[in-house]
Design a protein around this motif. Sequence first.
Motif, PDB file in Angstrom:
ATOM      1  N   LYS A  65       0.835  -1.204   0.000  1.00 35.55           N
ATOM      2  CA  LYS A  65       0.000   0.000   0.000  1.00 35.55           C
ATOM      3  C   LYS A  65       0.867   1.251   0.000  1.00 35.55           C
ATOM      4  O   LYS A  65       0.635   2.194  -0.771  1.00 35.55           O
ATOM      5  CB  LYS A  65      -0.923   0.002   1.220  1.00 35.55           C
ATOM      6  N   ASP A  66       1.889   1.273   0.856  1.00 33.64           N
ATOM      7  CA  ASP A  66       2.762   2.439   0.933  1.00 33.64           C
ATOM      8  C   ASP A  66       3.499   2.667  -0.384  1.00 33.64           C
ATOM      9  O   ASP A  66       3.642   3.804  -0.839  1.00 33.64           O
ATOM     10  CB  ASP A  66       3.785   2.264   2.063  1.00 33.64           C
ATOM     11  N   PHE A  67       3.967   1.591  -1.002  1.00 35.82           N
ATOM     12  CA  PHE A  67       4.719   1.726  -2.252  1.00 35.82           C
ATOM     13  C   PHE A  67       3.856   2.318  -3.353  1.00 35.82           C
ATOM     14  O   PHE A  67       4.296   3.189  -4.112  1.00 35.82           O
ATOM     15  CB  PHE A  67       5.262   0.360  -2.683  1.00 35.82           C
ATOM     16  N   ILE A  68       2.611   1.854  -3.448  1.00 39.68           N
ATOM     17  CA  ILE A  68       1.700   2.388  -4.467  1.00 39.68           C
ATOM     18  C   ILE A  68       1.441   3.871  -4.228  1.00 39.68           C
ATOM     19  O   ILE A  68       1.268   4.653  -5.162  1.00 39.68           O
ATOM     20  CB  ILE A  68       0.388   1.586  -4.481  1.00 39.68           C
ATOM     21  N   GLN A  69       1.457   4.292  -2.957  1.00 37.91           N
ATOM     22  CA  GLN A  69       1.249   5.694  -2.621  1.00 37.91           C
ATOM     23  C   GLN A  69       2.559   6.478  -2.596  1.00 37.91           C
ATOM     24  O   GLN A  69       2.577   7.647  -2.234  1.00 37.91           O
ATOM     25  CB  GLN A  69       0.551   5.800  -1.260  1.00 37.91           C
ATOM     26  N   GLY A  70       3.650   5.849  -3.000  1.00 38.47           N
ATOM     27  CA  GLY A  70       4.913   6.553  -3.126  1.00 38.47           C
ATOM     28  C   GLY A  70       5.729   6.655  -1.867  1.00 38.47           C
ATOM     29  O   GLY A  70       6.567   7.548  -1.739  1.00 38.47           O
ATOM     30  N   ILE A  71       5.511   5.742  -0.930  1.00 37.23           N
ATOM     31  CA  ILE A  71       6.202   5.815   0.358  1.00 37.23           C
ATOM     32  C   ILE A  71       6.898   4.487   0.628  1.00 37.23           C
ATOM     33  O   ILE A  71       6.269   3.441   0.622  1.00 37.23           O
ATOM     34  CB  ILE A  71       5.204   6.083   1.500  1.00 37.23           C
ATOM     35  N   GLY A  72       8.181   4.530   0.899  1.00 40.44           N
ATOM     36  CA  GLY A  72       8.882   3.352   1.374  1.00 40.44           C
ATOM     37  C   GLY A  72       9.174   2.319   0.304  1.00 40.44           C
ATOM     38  O   GLY A  72       8.813   2.459  -0.875  1.00 40.44           O
ATOM     39  N   THR A  73       9.846   1.252   0.705  1.00 42.08           N
ATOM     40  CA  THR A  73      10.236   0.167  -0.186  1.00 42.08           C
ATOM     41  C   THR A  73       9.948  -1.168   0.493  1.00 42.08           C
ATOM     42  O   THR A  73       9.870  -1.248   1.722  1.00 42.08           O
ATOM     43  CB  THR A  73      11.737   0.230  -0.507  1.00 42.08           C
ATOM     44  N   PRO A  74       9.821  -2.252  -0.286  1.00 47.74           N
ATOM     45  CA  PRO A  74       9.592  -3.564   0.330  1.00 47.74           C
ATOM     46  C   PRO A  74      10.789  -4.006   1.167  1.00 47.74           C
ATOM     47  O   PRO A  74      10.624  -4.741   2.141  1.00 47.74           O
ATOM     48  CB  PRO A  74       9.376  -4.480  -0.877  1.00 47.74           C
ATOM     49  N   GLU A  75      11.996  -3.567   0.786  1.00 44.94           N
ATOM     50  CA  GLU A  75      13.180  -3.947   1.545  1.00 44.94           C
ATOM     51  C   GLU A  75      13.098  -3.472   2.996  1.00 44.94           C
ATOM     52  O   GLU A  75      13.589  -4.158   3.910  1.00 44.94           O
ATOM     53  CB  GLU A  75      14.438  -3.392   0.879  1.00 44.94           C
ATOM     54  N   ASP A  76      12.492  -2.315   3.204  1.00 42.87           N
ATOM     55  CA  ASP A  76      12.332  -1.815   4.577  1.00 42.87           C
ATOM     56  C   ASP A  76      11.482  -2.774   5.411  1.00 42.87           C
ATOM     57  O   ASP A  76      11.774  -3.039   6.581  1.00 42.87           O
ATOM     58  CB  ASP A  76      11.682  -0.424   4.563  1.00 42.87           C
ATOM     59  N   ALA A  77      10.420  -3.296   4.814  1.00 40.57           N
ATOM     60  CA  ALA A  77       9.532  -4.222   5.523  1.00 40.57           C
ATOM     61  C   ALA A  77      10.242  -5.540   5.806  1.00 40.57           C
ATOM     62  O   ALA A  77      10.035  -6.158   6.854  1.00 40.57           O
ATOM     63  CB  ALA A  77       8.261  -4.466   4.706  1.00 40.57           C
ATOM     64  N   ILE A  78      11.100  -5.966   4.881  1.00 39.82           N
ATOM     65  CA  ILE A  78      11.829  -7.223   5.080  1.00 39.82           C
ATOM     66  C   ILE A  78      12.811  -7.094   6.232  1.00 39.82           C
ATOM     67  O   ILE A  78      12.956  -8.003   7.055  1.00 39.82           O
ATOM     68  CB  ILE A  78      12.545  -7.629   3.777  1.00 39.82           C
ATOM     69  N   VAL A  79      13.485  -5.951   6.303  1.00 35.46           N
ATOM     70  CA  VAL A  79      14.395  -5.709   7.428  1.00 35.46           C
ATOM     71  C   VAL A  79      13.630  -5.767   8.741  1.00 35.46           C
ATOM     72  O   VAL A  79      14.096  -6.340   9.731  1.00 35.46           O
ATOM     73  CB  VAL A  79      15.105  -4.351   7.267  1.00 35.46           C
ATOM     74  N   GLU A  80      12.429  -5.178   8.745  1.00 39.72           N
ATOM     75  CA  GLU A  80      11.608  -5.195   9.961  1.00 39.72           C
ATOM     76  C   GLU A  80      11.226  -6.619  10.336  1.00 39.72           C
ATOM     77  O   GLU A  80      11.253  -7.003  11.509  1.00 39.72           O
ATOM     78  CB  GLU A  80      10.355  -4.350   9.754  1.00 39.72           C
ATOM     79  N   PHE A  81      10.892  -7.447   9.332  1.00 36.29           N
ATOM     80  CA  PHE A  81      10.535  -8.840   9.605  1.00 36.29           C
ATOM     81  C   PHE A  81      11.723  -9.616  10.171  1.00 36.29           C
ATOM     82  O   PHE A  81      11.565 -10.448  11.065  1.00 36.29           O
ATOM     83  CB  PHE A  81      10.032  -9.514   8.322  1.00 36.29           C
ATOM     84  N   ASN A  82      12.916  -9.342   9.664  1.00 40.79           N
ATOM     85  CA  ASN A  82      14.101 -10.051  10.147  1.00 40.79           C
ATOM     86  C   ASN A  82      14.354  -9.823  11.629  1.00 40.79           C
ATOM     87  O   ASN A  82      15.052 -10.620  12.277  1.00 40.79           O
ATOM     88  CB  ASN A  82      15.340  -9.600   9.359  1.00 40.79           C
ATOM     89  N   ASN A  83      13.795  -8.759  12.172  1.00 39.96           N
ATOM     90  CA  ASN A  83      13.992  -8.438  13.585  1.00 39.96           C
ATOM     91  C   ASN A  83      12.860  -8.936  14.476  1.00 39.96           C
ATOM     92  O   ASN A  83      12.796  -8.597  15.651  1.00 39.96           O
ATOM     93  CB  ASN A  83      14.147  -6.923  13.756  1.00 39.96           C
ATOM     94  N   THR A  84      11.952  -9.742  13.910  1.00 40.62           N
ATOM     95  CA  THR A  84      10.819 -10.252  14.688  1.00 40.62           C
ATOM     96  C   THR A  84      11.091 -11.673  15.184  1.00 40.62           C
ATOM     97  O   THR A  84      11.922 -12.403  14.636  1.00 40.62           O
ATOM     98  CB  THR A  84       9.525 -10.264  13.848  1.00 40.62           C
ATOM     99  N   MET A  85      10.343 -12.065  16.209  1.00 40.07           N
ATOM    100  CA  MET A  85      10.437 -13.431  16.718  1.00 40.07           C
ATOM    101  C   MET A  85       9.930 -14.435  15.682  1.00 40.07           C
ATOM    102  O   MET A  85      10.399 -15.567  15.620  1.00 40.07           O
ATOM    103  CB  MET A  85       9.629 -13.568  18.012  1.00 40.07           C
ATOM    104  N   ARG A  86       8.998 -13.994  14.874  1.00 38.87           N
ATOM    105  CA  ARG A  86       8.395 -14.870  13.869  1.00 38.87           C
ATOM    106  C   ARG A  86       9.466 -15.420  12.922  1.00 38.87           C
ATOM    107  O   ARG A  86       9.435 -16.591  12.541  1.00 38.87           O
ATOM    108  CB  ARG A  86       7.333 -14.087  13.096  1.00 38.87           C
ATOM    109  N   TYR A  87      10.433 -14.601  12.543  1.00 35.48           N
ATOM    110  CA  TYR A  87      11.487 -15.038  11.630  1.00 35.48           C
ATOM    111  C   TYR A  87      12.282 -16.198  12.237  1.00 35.48           C
ATOM    112  O   TYR A  87      12.485 -17.235  11.610  1.00 35.48           O
ATOM    113  CB  TYR A  87      12.416 -13.867  11.292  1.00 35.48           C
TER     114      TYR A  87
END
Length: 597
Positions: free
Chosen positions: A156-178
């Motif tokens: 959603k953010d990318f379509i609206q011109g904000i942020g990149t998917p790589e930012d979200a992946i970095v955030e996921f790497n820092n979660t317990m879920r990973y």
Amino acid sequence: MNVLIAKTVDECEQWTDVAVVVDVLRAATTVCALLERGKKDVLVFGDAEQAVAFAKAHPDFEVYSELDLPVAHEDNSPYVASRSNARKPALVVTTAGTKAVTCARQASLVLAGGFCNFYALAEALTSQNKDVLLIPSALYGTSDDVEDGLCVQALKDFIQGIGTPEDAIVEFNNTMRYGEFMKQGPKSAEKDAKIAFKVNGLPVVPQITCAKEGYGVCHAYGTPAPAQWLDEPPAEASAQEADEPAEEAVQEAETPRSATKRIKNFFSDILHAAKEEKAELEKSVQPAAAPEKTVSAPQSDDLLDEVLKQSQPAASQTPRAAEPAPEQPAAPADKPAPAAQADAPREKASGLRQSVTLPGEVTFSGKASGFGGKAKKKAIVLFSGGLDSTTCLYWAIAHGYECEALTVSYGQRHDREVLAAQMIARNLGIKHHLITLNLPWLSCCSLVDKNQTLPDVALEDIPKEGIPSTYVPGRNLMFLAIAGSLLDASGADAIIAGPNAVDFSGYPDCTPAFFKAAADALNRGTKMGVTEGIEVLAPLMRLSKTQIVQLAAKLKVPFELTWSCYAGGQKPCGHCDSCKLRAKGFAEAGIHDTSLD
């Protein structure tokens, strides 16, 4: 086009526009891998019993599922799917992802994906003429699947011109879920993660067409679905058959001739798979250049679309140079490298991302289309009397909005713009609100303090100058807050403003990121926002000044009544940033500016 994120299962089942199912680690990525592998027949089932019945009736289908099924099946693994026989049909049934797909059967178009086809999916969505609902499959599974939520927000953010998917992946790497997925997931967890988080590594967009019996038929976006699976209902299996292994069912019906054919096909499949693996190995030594991809403007606004087509500069067709990859947090020695670092095609992904041409119109929305069943949409238009805001006002009227114009006088060094706003509003016969603010600290700005000299820099140097002295601290923040108050009191549906992130003087409150944050605040902090949802529309956000002039001309904006000059006076000064950017727009558009007559 509004882009929303599903919050409830009911919302998904009632949605009638475009739906996108995101299941990052499992179903969506598995389906992408199967289609990218070249399979022509891929089906998804939300109901396990129905899937088992179909598999028993069609033993040639490979079955992919993490469920404990009474038929032979592979794990729901993108890695396993990516190495499957391209000539064999496949069936996928999962706990959440495929259930989300089949529950979205009311949607006019159902797509699927995740990080693995991120830019290809964004390309497909920006070409749509309808609202989009992003469905994290975690709605049908467990809230612990944070990767789905991160992906839909990033999309959603990318379509609206904000942020990149790589930012979200970095955030996921820092979660317990990973960490949990790597330790407790399937044997192929590490390889699955590499595929799932390789941004646009599988640039195919699955489109799912619902068959009569409720299962989904997958095919590449824009291509027809295999007709035989839309017309043929899955065979019924008796309760006794459901308890029998699939191999036994095949053997019971097998003849000597069919057995011979099955054995020949078995060895043929082995040879075919070996050839494919050899070809892939040769490709990996000398990878071919990725084809360029661009995203065309959507068709939701005829005037805007025509302007974008006519004035797209040739340079926009060439991707920029690849950007360096941001540093990722290092993984501990006893853990595998984060998914974002593993074989991520940074150059390819960056090139695709930079070549994306998003629509000019940007909507920061708190609700879907429909406007609560109202026959007439109502908007508060932030209106200065300048070229951009006047174009927005005419655009809103052309789109059927009942408009009220809001002008704020904050102590500008001249009142020429306010007079222009009053005259235009009076000519249009719309209600006009003029608010006066007396904030002494705004005198720090050269647009307010007449003793300061207005900037006079070369046109090509305007983007290099940073934030100029004409920046009014918090201006758009104040304007949007006042507009939100007026909207709340008048029961309007939307706020329409004229920020521009292409040809502008570097003001931080004219960016998509700022307007997204402001829209979120308005939807949380107003009565209309929390009860019905409001929109903040920025029709000019991604247009150049040339495109704005072209759009204004098509809307028949009276240029002679508008005022953009920072200096005031009888005629525009021609030296301030606003005058120079306006002159550039008219010159490149080949249109005469009647305000100079």
